[in-house]
Scaffold this motif. Structure first.
Motif, PDB file in Angstrom:
ATOM      1  N   ASN A 138       0.831  -1.204   0.000  1.00  0.00           N
ATOM      2  CA  ASN A 138       0.000   0.000   0.000  1.00  0.00           C
ATOM      3  C   ASN A 138       0.865   1.252   0.000  1.00  0.00           C
ATOM      4  OD1 ASN A 138       0.851   0.356   2.663  1.00  0.00           O
ATOM      5  ND2 ASN A 138      -1.115  -0.154   3.573  1.00  0.00           N
ATOM      6  N   ALA A 139       0.224   2.350  -0.372  1.00  0.00           N
ATOM      7  CA  ALA A 139       0.937   3.624  -0.470  1.00  0.00           C
ATOM      8  C   ALA A 139       0.561   4.571   0.651  1.00  0.00           C
ATOM      9  CB  ALA A 139       0.634   4.281  -1.823  1.00  0.00           C
ATOM     10  N   GLY A 140      -0.140   4.064   1.662  1.00  0.00           N
ATOM     11  CA  GLY A 140      -0.653   4.946   2.695  1.00  0.00           C
ATOM     12  C   GLY A 140      -1.988   5.491   2.251  1.00  0.00           C
ATOM     13  N   GLY A 166      -4.017  11.591   9.664  1.00  0.00           N
ATOM     14  CA  GLY A 166      -2.624  11.373   9.286  1.00  0.00           C
ATOM     15  C   GLY A 166      -2.422  11.253   7.797  1.00  0.00           C
ATOM     16  N   SER A 167      -3.412  11.619   7.004  1.00  0.00           N
ATOM     17  CA  SER A 167      -3.407  11.253   5.588  1.00  0.00           C
ATOM     18  C   SER A 167      -2.478  12.063   4.692  1.00  0.00           C
ATOM     19  CB  SER A 167      -4.829  11.309   5.030  1.00  0.00           C
ATOM     20  OG  SER A 167      -5.665  10.428   5.723  1.00  0.00           O
ATOM     21  N   VAL A 168      -1.827  13.084   5.223  1.00  0.00           N
ATOM     22  CA  VAL A 168      -0.661  13.663   4.542  1.00  0.00           C
ATOM     23  C   VAL A 168       0.589  12.900   4.948  1.00  0.00           C
ATOM     24  CG1 VAL A 168       0.883  15.676   4.531  1.00  0.00           C
ATOM     25  CG2 VAL A 168      -1.552  15.982   4.106  1.00  0.00           C
ATOM     26  N   ARG A 169       0.701  12.610   6.238  1.00  0.00           N
ATOM     27  CA  ARG A 169       1.933  12.049   6.782  1.00  0.00           C
ATOM     28  C   ARG A 169       2.048  10.540   6.564  1.00  0.00           C
ATOM     29  NH1 ARG A 169       0.335  13.941  12.371  1.00  0.00           N
ATOM     30  NH2 ARG A 169      -1.689  13.998  11.288  1.00  0.00           N
ATOM     31  N   ILE A 170       0.935   9.819   6.577  1.00  0.00           N
ATOM     32  CA  ILE A 170       0.984   8.364   6.390  1.00  0.00           C
ATOM     33  C   ILE A 170       1.560   7.998   5.028  1.00  0.00           C
ATOM     34  CG2 ILE A 170      -0.397   6.255   6.210  1.00  0.00           C
ATOM     35  CD1 ILE A 170      -2.314   7.543   8.283  1.00  0.00           C
ATOM     36  N   PRO A 171       0.981   8.488   3.917  1.00  0.00           N
ATOM     37  CA  PRO A 171       1.567   8.140   2.619  1.00  0.00           C
ATOM     38  C   PRO A 171       2.947   8.741   2.397  1.00  0.00           C
ATOM     39  CG  PRO A 171      -0.239   9.669   2.333  1.00  0.00           C
ATOM     40  CD  PRO A 171      -0.268   9.255   3.764  1.00  0.00           C
ATOM     41  N   ALA A 172       3.218   9.892   3.016  1.00  0.00           N
ATOM     42  CA  ALA A 172       4.571  10.450   2.916  1.00  0.00           C
ATOM     43  C   ALA A 172       5.584   9.492   3.518  1.00  0.00           C
ATOM     44  CB  ALA A 172       4.634  11.807   3.610  1.00  0.00           C
ATOM     45  N   SER A 173       5.257   8.931   4.685  1.00  0.00           N
ATOM     46  CA  SER A 173       6.157   7.985   5.335  1.00  0.00           C
ATOM     47  C   SER A 173       6.321   6.717   4.510  1.00  0.00           C
ATOM     48  CB  SER A 173       5.618   7.648   6.729  1.00  0.00           C
ATOM     49  OG  SER A 173       6.462   6.742   7.407  1.00  0.00           O
TER      50      SER A 173
END
Length: 497
Positions: A138-140, A166-173
């Motif tokens: 998955n990509a976040g 967290g939906s900016v930070r989750i896929p960024a991570s």
């Protein structure tokens, strides 16, 4: 019935008159060319376009993807859900207008999860977004999985993300880019499909911290329509602040942000190593305990279920009772679509509707009220730590990207993949503190994010620390998956190793 009939008739007449008055100035969607992406192996593009605004500005020559719950006038908008199929906005969101005025080119809409309520990138309709580091993973999630994949592969320079849990930070991570959730209210949410007005955020997603700061300078500021914002904000200066560097800043390493029940030891170790490197570069760091952090998820969970059931579902996205620029056409379209195609909503959205409606009917709203009151105690706990330290640091997520689940995965596995990673990210959507995920390294060959949290409306210091780390490591690696290999020409595919 006889007694009330005349009075009801009068109120209905007012509704009809309001409709007539609104029609005088209601906008119509502009004619903007769109097309299906010719290649889309990661399912990151929802639709392609090429919209330009100013020929000059701080983002001149930069391409941007706009997540598909943010309105771009004349361009179809799905918000990851079949319930919005066929909707075309008539107005640009405030952030879209500002990006175009700053010289950016909108290259298209990026796929997001079903109504943005998941962290695992697999609930989007009709297909999941895949991770450029490994397309089987998955990509976040949330509003920003497609945005992250497109930035990571270099298909766009910048992207707009959204963050409620967290939906900016989750896929960024998960994809190895920079994702900054601004202070609540710093960036207007006007024109984006809401989840719950007290936790809605929009933020920049980029390949470098400098670009995040530059993009934030453009996006930030009061627009006069969004009740989430204060009436006055200090002038932006996030990019200029990076010049001051990070030496001398104090870091509090939050003990409760590590070693969770789902943490991978290598992730914790990578973030601690990044903190050690910052200490060696002239920042000070020491561990701090914030016990409230362990209970923060209970507060978020009530707000994000009961609050979202009330606003996003029963309120058809916008709800009532707040000042702001509403989108009557979107509300009406979604109101029809969610009833006609409700069975196609994701299991996470269905869970919100079921549990949030139940607790609301059981308590009449008292659980939500208690959670909102407790949010001030939670905020104060972080503020107390931030009175000693300039920033707080912890892993963005407890583990690296996981494999996408099969379509018939049981509910327990579905929810584990969708929501088990948000323990560190979601609390700061409740408290409103700025939080930035910056790549901290690789674990098992996959990216790990370090999250830097700061005082409210001190996004500049957060970005200074993130930038200090980026300068130490000399940039971060680009994805090496087959799906992204053809999309990473020199200078486009990510940072140098």
């Amino acid at each position: 019935m006889a007694e009330f009939h005349p009075a009801v008739g009068a109120t209905l007449a007012a509704s009809e008159r309001v409709e007539e008055l609104y029609a005088r100035t209601a906008p119509t969607p502009p004619q903007r060319e769109t097309w299906a992406p010719p290649e889309n192996p990661l399912n990151a593009w929802a639709v392609r376009t090429a919209i330009t605004g100013s020929e000059s500005g701080p983002l001149a020559g930069r391409t941007v993807a706009v997540k598909d719950n943010v309105a771009v006038a004349g361009v179809p908008m799905l918000s990851g859900s079949s319930s919005l199929e066929g909707f075309v906005p008539a107005r640009d969101a405030t952030v879209v207008t500002r990006l175009l005025d700053a010289g950016a080119t909108v290259s298209g809409k990026s796929v997001c999860e079903n109504l943005c309520f998941s962290g695992g990138s697999f609930t989007s309709w009709p297909e999941p977004v895949r991770n450029p580091w490994d397309p089987a993973r998955n990509a976040g999630g949330g509003a920003s999985s497609g945005s992250a994949a497109l930035v990571a592969t270099g298909e766009v320079d910048l992207a707009v993300g959204g963050d409620q849990g967290g939906s900016v930070r989750i896929p960024a991570s998960f994809t190895g880019i920079v994702g900054h959730k601004p202070t609540f209210g710093l960036v207007p949410y006007t024109g984006a499909f809401p989840i719950e007005q007290t936790i809605d955020h929009l933020g920049p997603m980029t390949r470098t911290v400098a670009d995040a700061a530059r993009m934030l300078d453009v996006m930030a500021g009061v627009d006069g329509y969004d009740s989430r914002q204060p009436t006055v904000l200090a002038p932006a200066g996030h990019l200029a602040a990076l010049e001051r560097g990070g030496a001398g800043l104090r870091i509090g390493v939050v003990a409760e942000g590590f070693d969770s029940p789902v943490s991978v030891p290598g992730v914790d170790a990578a973030v601690r190593a990044a903190v050690d490197a910052l200490s060696a570069a002239g920042l000070s760091a020491e561990e701090v305990s914030i016990p409230w952090h362990r209970d923060a998820m209970a507060v978020w969970n009530v707000i994000a279920t009961e609050g979202a059931a009330y606003q996003m579902i029963d309120g058809n996205g916008y709800g009532m009772g707040a000042f702001g620029l509403y989108d009557p056409e979107l509300i009406a379209h979604y109101a029809r679509g969610r009833l006609e195609r409700g069975s196609e909503l994701s299991k996470t959205v269905k869970l919100v509707g079921l549990s949030g409606r139940y607790t609301y009917e059981l308590g009449g709203g008292r659980y939500y009220a208690m959670a909102r009151n407790l949010s001030y105690e939670l905020r104060a706990a972080y503020d107390d730590a931030l009175s000693t330290y300039d920033v707080l640091v912890m892993p963005t997520l407890p583990y690296v990207a996981r494999e996408l689940p099969p379509s018939d995965v049981p509910l327990a596995g579905y929810l584990d993949t969708a929501l088990s990673m948000i323990g560190n990210t979601a609390p700061f959507d409740v408290t409103g503190h700025p939080a930035c995920s910056v790549p901290a390294g690789l674990v098992e060959g996959l990216p790990v994010g370090m999250m830097v949290v700061g005082k409210r409306f001190d996004d500049a210091t957060v970005l200074r620390v993130a930038n200090a780390h980026e300068q130490l490591v000399g940039g971060f690696p680009a994805p090496r998956s087959e799906a992204s290999a053809t999309r990473c020409p020199p200078g486009k595919g990510g940072r140098p190793v």
